[in-house]
Write an enzyme that holds these catalytic residues in place. Structure first.
Site, mmCIF file in Angstrom:
data_model
loop_
_atom_site.group_PDB
_atom_site.id
_atom_site.type_symbol
_atom_site.label_atom_id
_atom_site.label_comp_id
_atom_site.label_asym_id
_atom_site.label_seq_id
_atom_site.Cartn_x
_atom_site.Cartn_y
_atom_site.Cartn_z
ATOM 1 C CE LYS A 73 -6.534 -22.571 -2.912
ATOM 2 N NZ LYS A 73 -6.464 -24.036 -2.797
ATOM 3 C CB SER A 148 -2.693 -24.810 -1.829
ATOM 4 O OG SER A 148 -3.983 -25.222 -2.255
ATOM 5 C CB SER A 172 -5.597 -27.546 -0.752
ATOM 6 O OG SER A 172 -4.260 -27.677 -1.140
HETATM 7 N N1 GLN Z 1 -0.629 -30.270 -0.555
HETATM 8 C C1 GLN Z 1 -1.064 -31.066 -1.660
HETATM 9 C C2 GLN Z 1 -0.241 -30.732 -2.889
HETATM 10 O O1 GLN Z 1 0.712 -30.049 -2.716
HETATM 11 C C3 GLN Z 1 -2.509 -30.827 -1.912
HETATM 12 C C4 GLN Z 1 -2.760 -29.573 -2.633
HETATM 13 C C5 GLN Z 1 -4.218 -29.330 -2.864
HETATM 14 O O2 GLN Z 1 -5.079 -29.993 -2.315
HETATM 15 N N2 GLN Z 1 -4.476 -28.407 -3.746
HETATM 16 O O3 GLN Z 1 -0.510 -31.130 -3.957
#
Ligand code: GLN
Length: 480
Positions: A73, A148, A172
């Site tokens: 990532k 994400s 994410s």
């Molecule tokens: N979707 C969640 C957010 O927008 C989690 C994001 C993540 O785990 N980095 O914060």
């Protein structure tokens, strides 16, 4: 032959390499070809490092990940390679050192083949907030891969890489794993070093593996785990031989299903597939009981106060002075700061910085941040109480399968709700895995989440391992 290689587990692939049946260079070649064929459609990568991969393939000598390609990532530092965080702010930022996890996978012979796309600074649930355009879901190109870590999930699901790394602050890793039909593991907070992971919400962030086989996920976890003097929140816990530990029967395990999960817009198809999965687990001898996590209903609001507060502080460093983007025209220092941040950050990141700054400001700190921290504690205690009675907690990973592009862009709250089952796990610091549990009538994957006691990745992966043997889910591969 090529078709077989890209479908093999990393564990099997390493065996073939060790036996001399295939060389690391041939492995890289095979995956490079696959990338050439499908990446144009999927756009899982921000940066491909295939050239370096060939170089490294010549050099690797052995290790637990000998010759295995990995996609990383783009918020995890990889020495000498761009690390953009999906943001214009870091568009040209070249990592000056390796994250601990990058160092550890390289040491075990892994070959990084590229940096994967993500929502800007890991804020989002669809990769639509990447400054470099979205990643497509390999199962349906009109749908999001989740986020994400959407790029890392899509890269593995489309067989461009046997393994990948993501980061999980509120879901994410698990949510995109569910949307793309692969396994995604968020380790216990403190299991994996965060050194070299670009911080979003430091008290919640954890790096974790994606794979198509449970053994592979266990192996990658084993490699990246363990104490790191460079991260004081990384715990001194023994690193287990997860690959062997997980090969146990699940008969007699006690599992709790929170009764609250049915209150959060669970779609009928997910509900049906989830219930069917539970029946199959029961047949394997898992005892199921209904449990209560009353604080679950506050998980989203607590998360969005705590995560944005920490983000507002963490992202203060992007000021155009130290590194990253700087605006071209300004008359004084203050204007340089404000224009840099205005031009460098996208809409979701700005929304979060504003929310977090507000929640931490004098007069509001007690009402929002402190209140959220108190309820976080109660949520933690809910879990601790339940874990006296059960060994694992089971939920769907998400209330719906992958949604279409644009569907949730106009309503941030709607987007935030797709994390309802995952954020509570980060707030309590627990380990959890998302595993593929079925496909809908439209051929979209559905994920099931298994949550464990702190430090008990072994048990949740044991469930994944057994379910994999019953369902053969690694054979569920999208047509591309
Ligand atoms: N979707 C969640 C957010 O927008 C989690 C994001 C993540 O785990 N980095 O914060």
């Amino acid at each position: 032959m090529a078709n077989e290689i890209i479908k093999l587990s990393a564990v099997r692939l390493r065996e073939e390499i060790e036996k001399g049946n295939i060389s690391p260079t041939e492995v890289v070649e095979t995956f490079a070809k696959r990338i050439q064929q499908v990446e144009g459609k999927i756009k899982a990568f921000v940066t491909l490092t295939v050239e370096q991969a060939y170089e490294n393939a010549k050099k690797v000598k052995g290790g637990k990940l000998f010759g295995i390609p990995i996609a990383v990532k783009d918020n995890i530092l990889t020495y000498g390679v761009k690390t953009t965080c999906g943001s214009k702010m870091l568009e040209n930022f070249i990592a000056p050192y390796d994250a601990t996890v990058s160092e550890r996978i390289k040491k075990e012979g892994a070959i990084i083949i590229g940096k994967t796309n993500m929502d800007e600074f890991a804020m989002g649930s669809s990769t639509e907030f990447s400054a470099f355009g979205p990643t497509k879901n390999p199962w349906d190109l009109e749908r999001v891969p989740g986020g994400s870590s959407g790029g890392s999930a899509a890269a593995v699901a489309s067989l461009m890489s046997p393994l990948s790394l993501g980061s999980d602050t509120g879901g994410s890793i698990r949510q995109p794993a569910a949307f793309c039909g692969v396994i995604g593991l968020k380790p216990t907070y403190g299991r994996v070093s965060r050194y070299g992971l670009v911080a979003f919400a430091s008290s919640l962030d954890q790096i974790g593996p994606f794979g198509r086989y449970t053994e592979d996920v266990a192996l990658l976890l084993e490699v990246i785990s363990g104490k790191d003097p460079k991260d004081s929140t990384c715990a001194d816990k023994p690193v287990l031989n997860f690959v062997e530990e997980i090969k146990k029967p699940i008969k007699g395990l006690k599992a709790g299903i929170p009764k609250e999960i049915f209150e959060f817009g669970l779609s009928n198809e997910v509900k049906e597939i989830f219930e069917n999965w539970i029946e199959k687990l029961k047949a394997e001898g898992i005892e199921i009981k209904t449990i209560e996590i009353p604080m679950l209903k506050y998980a989203i609001p607590i998360y969005y106060v705590i995560a944005t507060s920490e983000a507002s502080s963490n992202l203060a460093r992007y000021d155009g002075v130290r590194y990253g983007y700087r605006t071209s025209k300004y008359k004084d220092l203050t204007e340089m700061y404000t224009k840099t941040r205005d031009e460098g950050f996208g809409p979701e990141v700005k929304r979060r910085i504003m929310l977090g700054t507000f929640a931490l400001s004098t007069g509001y700190y007690d009402a929002y941040y402190l209140k959220a921290k108190k309820i976080q504690r109660l949520l933690y205690e809910d879990f601790a109480r339940v874990f006296k009675e059960v060994d694992i907690i089971i939920t769907p990973t998400t209330p719906t399968p992958a949604f279409k592009f644009g569907e949730k862009m106009s309503n941030p709250i709607d987007m935030y709700l797709s994390d309802i089952f995952t954020v509570s796990v980060n707030l309590a610091g627990l380990p959890a895995v998302s595993v593929p549990i079925g496909l809908t009538a439209n051929n979209l994957p559905v994920g099931g989440q298994v949550i464990g006691r702190p430090w008990d990745e072994t048990t949740i992966l044991t469930v994944s391992y057994n379910w994999e043997r019953i369902s053969q889910f690694p054979d569920w591969v999208p047509d591309l």
